[in-house]
Design a protein around this motif. Sequence first.
Motif, mmCIF file in Angstrom:
data_model
loop_
_atom_site.group_PDB
_atom_site.id
_atom_site.type_symbol
_atom_site.label_atom_id
_atom_site.label_comp_id
_atom_site.label_asym_id
_atom_site.label_seq_id
_atom_site.Cartn_x
_atom_site.Cartn_y
_atom_site.Cartn_z
ATOM 1 N N LEU A 184 0.832 -1.209 0.000
ATOM 2 C CA LEU A 184 0.000 0.000 0.000
ATOM 3 C C LEU A 184 0.864 1.254 0.000
ATOM 4 O O LEU A 184 0.560 2.221 -0.696
ATOM 5 C CB LEU A 184 -0.954 0.008 1.193
ATOM 6 N N SER A 185 1.970 1.215 0.758
ATOM 7 C CA SER A 185 2.793 2.422 0.771
ATOM 8 C C SER A 185 3.526 2.576 -0.564
ATOM 9 O O SER A 185 3.692 3.693 -1.058
ATOM 10 C CB SER A 185 3.712 2.473 1.996
ATOM 11 N N ASN A 186 3.925 1.460 -1.198
ATOM 12 C CA ASN A 186 4.501 1.536 -2.554
ATOM 13 C C ASN A 186 3.517 2.199 -3.521
ATOM 14 O O ASN A 186 3.892 3.053 -4.329
ATOM 15 C CB ASN A 186 4.787 0.129 -3.123
ATOM 16 N N ILE A 187 2.262 1.799 -3.435
ATOM 17 C CA ILE A 187 1.248 2.308 -4.360
ATOM 18 C C ILE A 187 1.029 3.814 -4.141
ATOM 19 O O ILE A 187 0.977 4.596 -5.092
ATOM 20 C CB ILE A 187 -0.084 1.535 -4.193
ATOM 21 N N CYS A 188 0.945 4.203 -2.853
ATOM 22 C CA CYS A 188 0.738 5.634 -2.545
ATOM 23 C C CYS A 188 1.920 6.468 -3.020
ATOM 24 O O CYS A 188 1.748 7.554 -3.579
ATOM 25 C CB CYS A 188 0.533 5.828 -1.047
ATOM 26 N N GLU A 189 3.118 5.942 -2.794
ATOM 27 C CA GLU A 189 4.339 6.635 -3.193
ATOM 28 C C GLU A 189 4.384 6.793 -4.719
ATOM 29 O O GLU A 189 4.676 7.868 -5.244
ATOM 30 C CB GLU A 189 5.545 5.819 -2.709
ATOM 31 N N TYR A 190 4.078 5.707 -5.411
ATOM 32 C CA TYR A 190 4.073 5.719 -6.879
ATOM 33 C C TYR A 190 3.118 6.785 -7.408
ATOM 34 O O TYR A 190 3.450 7.578 -8.280
ATOM 35 C CB TYR A 190 3.634 4.337 -7.397
ATOM 36 N N ARG A 191 1.962 6.815 -6.820
ATOM 37 C CA ARG A 191 0.930 7.743 -7.254
ATOM 38 C C ARG A 191 1.356 9.182 -6.965
ATOM 39 O O ARG A 191 1.159 10.081 -7.769
ATOM 40 C CB ARG A 191 -0.354 7.339 -6.549
ATOM 41 N N LYS A 192 1.969 9.395 -5.808
ATOM 42 C CA LYS A 192 2.402 10.736 -5.430
ATOM 43 C C LYS A 192 3.473 11.243 -6.406
ATOM 44 O O LYS A 192 3.460 12.385 -6.840
ATOM 45 C CB LYS A 192 2.960 10.704 -4.002
ATOM 46 N N GLU A 193 4.388 10.341 -6.772
ATOM 47 C CA GLU A 193 5.494 10.769 -7.624
ATOM 48 C C GLU A 193 5.126 10.926 -9.086
ATOM 49 O O GLU A 193 5.679 11.744 -9.791
ATOM 50 C CB GLU A 193 6.674 9.804 -7.486
ATOM 51 N N THR A 194 4.191 10.085 -9.563
ATOM 52 C CA THR A 194 3.874 10.117 -10.993
ATOM 53 C C THR A 194 2.596 10.894 -11.282
ATOM 54 O O THR A 194 2.340 11.253 -12.432
ATOM 55 C CB THR A 194 3.673 8.687 -11.538
ATOM 56 N N GLY A 195 1.774 11.109 -10.265
ATOM 57 C CA GLY A 195 0.490 11.787 -10.487
ATOM 58 C C GLY A 195 -0.520 10.912 -11.217
ATOM 59 O O GLY A 195 -1.544 11.407 -11.693
ATOM 60 N N SER A 196 -0.247 9.606 -11.313
ATOM 61 C CA SER A 196 -1.174 8.706 -12.026
ATOM 62 C C SER A 196 -2.475 8.544 -11.259
ATOM 63 O O SER A 196 -2.529 8.706 -10.049
ATOM 64 C CB SER A 196 -0.597 7.298 -12.163
ATOM 65 N N THR A 197 -3.486 8.171 -11.993
ATOM 66 C CA THR A 197 -4.748 7.761 -11.390
ATOM 67 C C THR A 197 -4.562 6.347 -10.856
ATOM 68 O O THR A 197 -3.873 5.545 -11.490
ATOM 69 C CB THR A 197 -5.840 7.720 -12.474
ATOM 70 N N VAL A 198 -5.150 6.040 -9.716
ATOM 71 C CA VAL A 198 -5.074 4.667 -9.203
ATOM 72 C C VAL A 198 -6.467 4.181 -8.827
ATOM 73 O O VAL A 198 -7.212 4.876 -8.137
ATOM 74 C CB VAL A 198 -4.144 4.577 -7.967
ATOM 75 N N PHE A 199 -6.810 2.992 -9.335
ATOM 76 C CA PHE A 199 -8.009 2.291 -8.884
ATOM 77 C C PHE A 199 -7.542 1.110 -8.051
ATOM 78 O O PHE A 199 -6.780 0.273 -8.536
ATOM 79 C CB PHE A 199 -8.820 1.744 -10.065
ATOM 80 N N LEU A 200 -8.006 1.059 -6.824
ATOM 81 C CA LEU A 200 -7.594 -0.026 -5.944
ATOM 82 C C LEU A 200 -8.829 -0.819 -5.529
ATOM 83 O O LEU A 200 -9.712 -0.281 -4.864
ATOM 84 C CB LEU A 200 -6.907 0.560 -4.708
ATOM 85 N N VAL A 201 -8.877 -2.076 -5.955
ATOM 86 C CA VAL A 201 -10.000 -2.935 -5.579
ATOM 87 C C VAL A 201 -9.637 -3.691 -4.311
ATOM 88 O O VAL A 201 -8.530 -4.212 -4.194
ATOM 89 C CB VAL A 201 -10.304 -3.962 -6.687
ATOM 90 N N SER A 202 -10.574 -3.735 -3.371
ATOM 91 C CA SER A 202 -10.317 -4.478 -2.149
ATOM 92 C C SER A 202 -11.638 -4.912 -1.544
ATOM 93 O O SER A 202 -12.661 -4.290 -1.774
ATOM 94 C CB SER A 202 -9.573 -3.575 -1.170
ATOM 95 N N HIS A 203 -11.612 -6.014 -0.798
ATOM 96 C CA HIS A 203 -12.834 -6.332 -0.070
ATOM 97 C C HIS A 203 -12.702 -5.852 1.373
ATOM 98 O O HIS A 203 -13.595 -6.023 2.176
ATOM 99 C CB HIS A 203 -13.159 -7.827 -0.146
ATOM 100 N N SER A 204 -11.534 -5.231 1.678
ATOM 101 C CA SER A 204 -11.309 -4.755 3.041
ATOM 102 C C SER A 204 -11.573 -3.264 3.152
ATOM 103 O O SER A 204 -10.878 -2.442 2.557
ATOM 104 C CB SER A 204 -9.871 -5.049 3.464
ATOM 105 N N MET A 205 -12.578 -2.933 3.920
ATOM 106 C CA MET A 205 -12.927 -1.543 4.142
ATOM 107 C C MET A 205 -11.757 -0.795 4.763
ATOM 108 O O MET A 205 -11.489 0.354 4.430
ATOM 109 C CB MET A 205 -14.132 -1.542 5.074
ATOM 110 N N ASP A 206 -11.036 -1.453 5.663
ATOM 111 C CA ASP A 206 -9.929 -0.789 6.346
ATOM 112 C C ASP A 206 -8.833 -0.370 5.360
ATOM 113 O O ASP A 206 -8.299 0.733 5.437
ATOM 114 C CB ASP A 206 -9.325 -1.706 7.420
#
Length: 287
Positions: A184-206
């Motif tokens: 999750l932190s890799n994904i957030c970091e990636y998004r912050k640095e590249t400005g990409s859109t991210v869709f994250l599917v999860s069954h976990s509300m948390d």
Amino acid sequence: MPEIKVEGLSHVYSPGTPFEKVAIDGIDLETEHGELVGIIGHTGSGKSTFIQHLNALLQPSSGRILYNGEDINATKASRRNIKYKIGLVFQYPEYQLFEETVFADIAFGPKNMKLGEEEIRERVYEAASFVGIDRDYFDKSPLELSGGQKRRVAIAGVIAMRPDVLVLDEPTAGLDPEGCRQILSNICEYRKETGSTVFLVSHSMDTVAEIAERIIVFNNGNISFNAKPEEVFAHAKELEDMGLSVPAPTLIAESLKAKGLPIDGPVYTHEKLLNEILKAKGANKDA
Ligand SMILES: Nc1ncnc2c1ncn2[C@@H]1O[C@H](COP(=O)(O)OP(=O)(O)O)[C@@H](O)[C@H]1O
Ligand SMILES: [Mg+2]
């Protein structure tokens, strides 16, 4: 103009057979570039079917998907090109690692894009560093890696195509808490640095609550909520009826409030909960 616009999207599996199944039924949606969108819903609610339409892996039974105003299924070429623009990481993507080395696996997408060798190398290094895979691993077989590392290599393979939109289907499924946190932190970091859109599917509300700015709740092939986290979590009863729960920090904050602790505003992340508890403790000391 929205980056992605979904209009009346439906998908029927095995139409006209006894196995016919309407998996998603008339979905409308608009998202802007750079958003971090969390998609949740119970098993079988249509999440995976939906996101596989976003890069034309599945074809709509009816409706369409526009990417920057263009129908992604307009022509064979647009269907092919969208795969590089909207990168999809499947659930359990590590089962699709098949090259001899980690490097070759991450390089697979860029190679298909017919990029030059130098450019491919640069992208592999960049993608590997986003997911915290050290260069020492490049010559190893993916089979030698741990579960969490394999998953990160698979995600790097998609990131290496530098998609504008990164779509991940349950990227933390089956990982231990530390593995989840890292991804999750890799994904957030990636998004912050590249400005990409991210869709994250999860069954976990948390999981979704921790990082999403907007939450889309799927229920029986339809979208029940599409709003900011605090708006979605205000519907605890409806979520429960769909087999979902509000995040653990929200539940804890509510019971503390009921016990008379001064908890402020909506709470749905661990960080906010901790801050509120520390604030309440400080107030208590002053009294
Ligand atoms: N390949 C398939 N063939 C037939 N039915 C399918 C297929 N994939 C999914 N389904 C059905 O479509 C519905 C939605 O599934 P899915 O999109 O996988 O939901 P989720 O990802 O939310 O668990 C479910 O009823 C599921 O059984
Ligand atoms: Mg799924």
